[in-house]
Design an enzyme around this catalytic site. Sequence first.
Site, PDB file in Angstrom:
ATOM      1  N   HIS A 307      75.906  29.160 172.842  1.00 23.07           N
ATOM      2  CA  HIS A 307      74.515  29.371 173.242  1.00 23.07           C
ATOM      3  C   HIS A 307      74.443  30.584 174.144  1.00 23.07           C
ATOM      4  CE1 HIS A 307      70.478  28.571 174.714  1.00 23.07           C
ATOM      5  NE2 HIS A 307      70.350  27.825 173.630  1.00 23.07           N
ATOM      6  N   ASP A 364      71.456  21.950 168.085  1.00 23.23           N
ATOM      7  CA  ASP A 364      71.403  21.833 166.629  1.00 23.23           C
ATOM      8  C   ASP A 364      72.615  21.125 166.035  1.00 23.23           C
ATOM      9  OD1 ASP A 364      68.965  23.154 166.276  1.00 23.23           O
ATOM     10  OD2 ASP A 364      69.936  25.082 166.596  1.00 23.23           O
TER      11      ASP A 364
HETATM   12  N1  CMC Z   1      81.696  30.288 166.329  1.00 22.31           N
HETATM   13  C1  CMC Z   1      82.705  31.133 166.595  1.00 22.31           C
HETATM   14  N2  CMC Z   1      82.678  32.067 167.571  1.00 22.31           N
HETATM   15  C2  CMC Z   1      81.570  32.167 168.295  1.00 22.31           C
HETATM   16  C3  CMC Z   1      80.468  31.337 168.074  1.00 22.31           C
HETATM   17  C4  CMC Z   1      80.546  30.362 167.057  1.00 22.31           C
HETATM   18  N3  CMC Z   1      79.519  29.539 166.815  1.00 22.31           N
HETATM   19  N4  CMC Z   1      79.487  31.639 168.953  1.00 22.31           N
HETATM   20  C5  CMC Z   1      79.960  32.651 169.697  1.00 22.31           C
HETATM   21  N5  CMC Z   1      81.219  32.979 169.304  1.00 22.31           N
HETATM   22  C6  CMC Z   1      82.095  33.987 169.919  1.00 22.31           C
HETATM   23  C7  CMC Z   1      81.689  35.381 169.499  1.00 22.31           C
HETATM   24  O1  CMC Z   1      82.369  35.782 168.330  1.00 22.31           O
HETATM   25  C8  CMC Z   1      82.059  36.169 170.712  1.00 22.31           C
HETATM   26  O2  CMC Z   1      83.463  36.310 170.706  1.00 22.31           O
HETATM   27  P1  CMC Z   1      84.163  37.662 171.291  1.00 22.31           P
HETATM   28  O3  CMC Z   1      83.836  37.665 172.749  1.00 22.31           O
HETATM   29  O4  CMC Z   1      85.600  37.499 170.981  1.00 22.31           O
HETATM   30  O5  CMC Z   1      83.524  38.808 170.541  1.00 22.31           O
HETATM   31  C9  CMC Z   1      81.740  35.245 171.883  1.00 22.31           C
HETATM   32  O6  CMC Z   1      81.877  33.912 171.338  1.00 22.31           O
HETATM   33  C10 CMC Z   1      80.349  35.440 172.447  1.00 22.31           C
HETATM   34  O7  CMC Z   1      79.405  35.278 171.388  1.00 22.31           O
HETATM   35  P2  CMC Z   1      78.115  36.162 171.178  1.00 22.31           P
HETATM   36  O8  CMC Z   1      77.755  36.148 169.720  1.00 22.31           O
HETATM   37  O9  CMC Z   1      78.292  37.483 171.837  1.00 22.31           O
HETATM   38  O10 CMC Z   1      77.074  35.319 172.032  1.00 22.31           O
HETATM   39  P3  CMC Z   1      75.510  35.423 171.917  1.00 22.31           P
HETATM   40  O11 CMC Z   1      74.984  34.920 173.207  1.00 22.31           O
HETATM   41  O12 CMC Z   1      75.066  36.767 171.459  1.00 22.31           O
HETATM   42  O13 CMC Z   1      75.142  34.392 170.724  1.00 22.31           O
HETATM   43  C11 CMC Z   1      74.640  32.401 169.554  1.00 22.31           C
HETATM   44  C12 CMC Z   1      74.715  33.069 170.928  1.00 22.31           C
HETATM   45  C13 CMC Z   1      73.948  31.041 169.709  1.00 22.31           C
HETATM   46  C14 CMC Z   1      73.778  33.258 168.602  1.00 22.31           C
HETATM   47  C15 CMC Z   1      76.079  32.232 168.983  1.00 22.31           C
HETATM   48  O14 CMC Z   1      76.833  31.395 169.838  1.00 22.31           O
HETATM   49  C16 CMC Z   1      76.082  31.681 167.562  1.00 22.31           C
HETATM   50  O15 CMC Z   1      75.993  32.454 166.604  1.00 22.31           O
HETATM   51  N6  CMC Z   1      76.192  30.322 167.400  1.00 22.31           N
HETATM   52  C17 CMC Z   1      76.089  29.728 166.080  1.00 22.31           C
HETATM   53  C18 CMC Z   1      74.620  29.610 165.670  1.00 22.31           C
HETATM   54  C19 CMC Z   1      73.902  28.521 166.423  1.00 22.31           C
HETATM   55  O16 CMC Z   1      74.391  27.398 166.543  1.00 22.31           O
HETATM   56  N7  CMC Z   1      72.680  28.825 166.879  1.00 22.31           N
HETATM   57  C20 CMC Z   1      71.808  27.856 167.557  1.00 22.31           C
HETATM   58  C21 CMC Z   1      71.574  28.196 168.986  1.00 22.31           C
HETATM   59  S1  CMC Z   1      70.854  26.816 169.898  1.00 22.31           S
HETATM   60  C22 CMC Z   1      69.275  26.598 169.222  1.00 22.31           C
HETATM   61  C23 CMC Z   1      68.345  27.639 169.632  1.00 22.31           C
HETATM   62  O17 CMC Z   1      67.705  27.465 170.679  1.00 22.31           O
HETATM   63  O18 CMC Z   1      68.222  28.661 168.947  1.00 22.31           O
END
Ligand code: CMC
Length: 428
Positions: A307, A364
């Site tokens: 998140h 989710d």
């Molecule tokens: N699986 C594997 N690796 C992950 C995941 C995941 N679900 N989420 C984050 N990471 C890794 C990412 O690759 C990165 O690694 P590194 O530092 O080595 O590059 C690190 O964790 C930080 O991730 P980020 O993508 O920079 O973080 P963000 O804040 O931009 O993204 C997120 C947040 C929710 C989009 C992401 O965690 C994600 O894609 N999760 C899966 C989709 C999901 O479940 N979304 C629902 C969010 S909750 C409901 C809502 O309110 O929307």
Amino acid sequence: MSDNAKLSFKGKEYELPVIEGTENEQAVDIAKLRGQSGMITIDPGYKNTGSTKSAITFLDGEQGILRYRGYNIEDLAENSNFLEVSYLLINGELPTASQYETFSNRITKHTLVHEDIKKILDGFPSVAHPMGVLSSLICSLTAFYPNSLDPNNTDEEIQLSIVRLMAKMPTFAAWAYKNKMGHPVNYPDNNLDYCGNFMKMMFALPSEKYEIDPVISKALDQLLILHADHEQNCSTSTVRIVGSSQASIYASISAGINALWGPLHGGANQSVIEMLESIKADGGDSKKYLEKAKDKNDPFRLMGFGHRVYKNFDPRARIIKKAADDVLSKLGISDPVLEIAKELETAALNDPYFVDRKLYPNVDFYSGIIYRALGIPTDMFTVMFALGRLPGWIAQWKEMRENNEPIGRPRQVYVGSTERPYVAMDKR
Ligand code: CMC
């Protein structure tokens, strides 16, 4: 001692005011920085940028706290109901008994939609994703209530639009499902409460008497509360930014629905179940998928994990996990996908990749398991999220308007070609 922050660059110093929220959150106000220095700030994805001051929802991602108007989410989920929470979010205070009755009666009276909206619905092929149908039907309200396009609507007119949105969204959501099934639509039943009416419109068949299952109705109501607001996320920011151009509330909420649709936001609930199903079909080896999620050359992500704001745990996920267990046992359902989800969660919470990055199950991860148990099909999951998020979007739109916020218009750092002369086509 000055309460200002200082930025120094190339021998010059700039003073920037620091503002503080009621929960002691501090923010450097950079609104005048460009005027003083010619510089802007850059923050793709707005990872560290506050877009507004808001009094609606407080969220502490480090401690896993979520409060609507000061009330803890656990307290509201346990003791309140969705319409009461909606009133709280939209109006700022819990309603008295008579305020609640007026609010809920008004919503009940507006559940019916203009018959011509069915013609729009009929234009969608049955393969249409219900989220696209929902956002289109919500936007069509601008045509049926053109007065809502006037940016100078009175408070009373805005209240009426709000009531219409709360009342008609369940009708549209259920109709989007009926369109997909190729079934005739059901009309609202104003003798039922909010969730009961929605369920009847979704599931009743002309040939059968429909009984509301109180376990399902309660679980649905709780899920809607848990989704009701989440401060400045992608869809809410979209609602505020569209509304900031003085677009109608219906157009703004329709835009929010579209923003919610993507798999990185509300669409994740659909993706989680699809992921769990494919793990099951592939032999149920959760470790294999954990490795795929860690592999930077593999586009696979563990859906329902991580998140932007929660870096400890998502308090909504805790409540939903327990609710999933309760609902399945009350309904006597055993879902192998729940077991895979639990295995995956345990494995991830013990894996340094997820621990180091503070990646926890989010709202989710388990919600889809409950929706399945309630008989809601996978591509309706994000519609359920939208139904829950509606009062939050409304409250945020209203706050933005009441605070007379300026039009949302970020800047950029241009990195394209510098000036060059046009070259005729035959000379290229
Ligand atoms: N699986 C594997 N690796 C992950 C995941 C995941 N679900 N989420 C984050 N990471 C890794 C990412 O690759 C990165 O690694 P590194 O530092 O080595 O590059 C690190 O964790 C930080 O991730 P980020 O993508 O920079 O973080 P963000 O804040 O931009 O993204 C997120 C947040 C929710 C989009 C992401 O965690 C994600 O894609 N999760 C899966 C989709 C999901 O479940 N979304 C629902 C969010 S909750 C409901 C809502 O309110 O929307």
